[in-house]
Write a protein that holds these residues in place. Sequence first.
Motif, PDB file in Angstrom:
ATOM      1  N   TRP A 152      40.162  20.374  23.147  1.00 15.57           N
ATOM      2  CA  TRP A 152      40.284  21.824  23.005  1.00 15.57           C
ATOM      3  C   TRP A 152      40.994  22.417  24.214  1.00 15.57           C
ATOM      4  CZ3 TRP A 152      38.606  24.849  18.870  1.00 15.57           C
ATOM      5  CH2 TRP A 152      37.837  24.176  17.901  1.00 15.57           C
ATOM      6  N   GLU A 174      41.576  26.623  21.083  1.00 14.04           N
ATOM      7  CA  GLU A 174      42.425  26.028  20.054  1.00 14.04           C
ATOM      8  C   GLU A 174      42.333  24.507  20.108  1.00 14.04           C
ATOM      9  OE1 GLU A 174      46.432  27.340  19.953  1.00 14.04           O
ATOM     10  OE2 GLU A 174      45.945  29.455  20.207  1.00 14.04           O
ATOM     11  N   ARG A 175      42.344  23.919  18.927  1.00 13.11           N
ATOM     12  CA  ARG A 175      42.446  22.473  18.783  1.00 13.11           C
ATOM     13  C   ARG A 175      43.133  22.194  17.461  1.00 13.11           C
ATOM     14  NH1 ARG A 175      37.693  17.770  18.870  1.00 13.11           N
ATOM     15  NH2 ARG A 175      39.126  16.023  18.527  1.00 13.11           N
ATOM     16  N   GLU A 176      44.326  21.594  17.549  1.00 14.80           N
ATOM     17  CA  GLU A 176      45.125  21.318  16.356  1.00 14.80           C
ATOM     18  C   GLU A 176      45.270  22.598  15.542  1.00 14.80           C
ATOM     19  OE1 GLU A 176      43.100  17.991  14.618  1.00 14.80           O
ATOM     20  OE2 GLU A 176      43.840  16.585  16.135  1.00 14.80           O
ATOM     21  N   SER A 177      44.825  22.625  14.280  1.00 17.50           N
ATOM     22  CA  SER A 177      45.035  23.809  13.436  1.00 17.50           C
ATOM     23  C   SER A 177      43.886  24.806  13.515  1.00 17.50           C
ATOM     24  CB  SER A 177      45.224  23.384  11.978  1.00 17.50           C
ATOM     25  OG  SER A 177      44.045  22.758  11.491  1.00 17.50           O
TER      26      SER A 177
END
Length: 201
Positions: A152, A174-177
């Motif tokens: 994250w 945020e993490r990936e989508s």
Amino acid sequence: MSRFPWSVFAALALAGCAVAPRAPESGASPDPGSLRQWTASGRIAIAAGTEGGSGSFTWIQDDAETRLDLRGPLGTGAVRLVVTPGSLSLADGAGQTLDAEAARAELRSRLGADLPWNQLRYWMLGLADPGEVAIVQEADSTPWRVIEQSGWRLAYQSFATVQGVNVPQRFSAERESVRVRVIVDAWSAPLPSGGAAEARP
């Protein structure tokens, strides 16, 4: 969870609640070893891919136990989440209570994402989880602090000073989508029953 583009969902979630960027001031950093009881309330928005939702929250931290109340579209009504280092439970307005993996599955269904619930109590204070490797960067402009941990990326855009302690007022994760935005409207420490003064940034 409602389905509409992130850009629209973010605008709706944060409309009318712009928070001026404020750097950490001369107050101390939170020490989770001594700051064991606190509350926070505000708004949260979550997007996973093209799905998104927003709502309000009340967070009560009592030592290692987290009690998180979610209200509005984000939680499809009102839900209470109770997290300890070894357990997770979810109760909804209909009186249904789920534990362990069943609670995680229900949260994934409602929120569209699996959040790191045990780490969130540290991230809410603007800190990395001391039990995991992390990269923490301080800056002279917003985001004032960036934490990278467990895949994250957390960016802290605004801080408030509550009883001499710097605490986040606005941040994103945020993490990936998956994208999460949090605005804290009020902090209080210790728990309200202790009679502490409340700070509204």
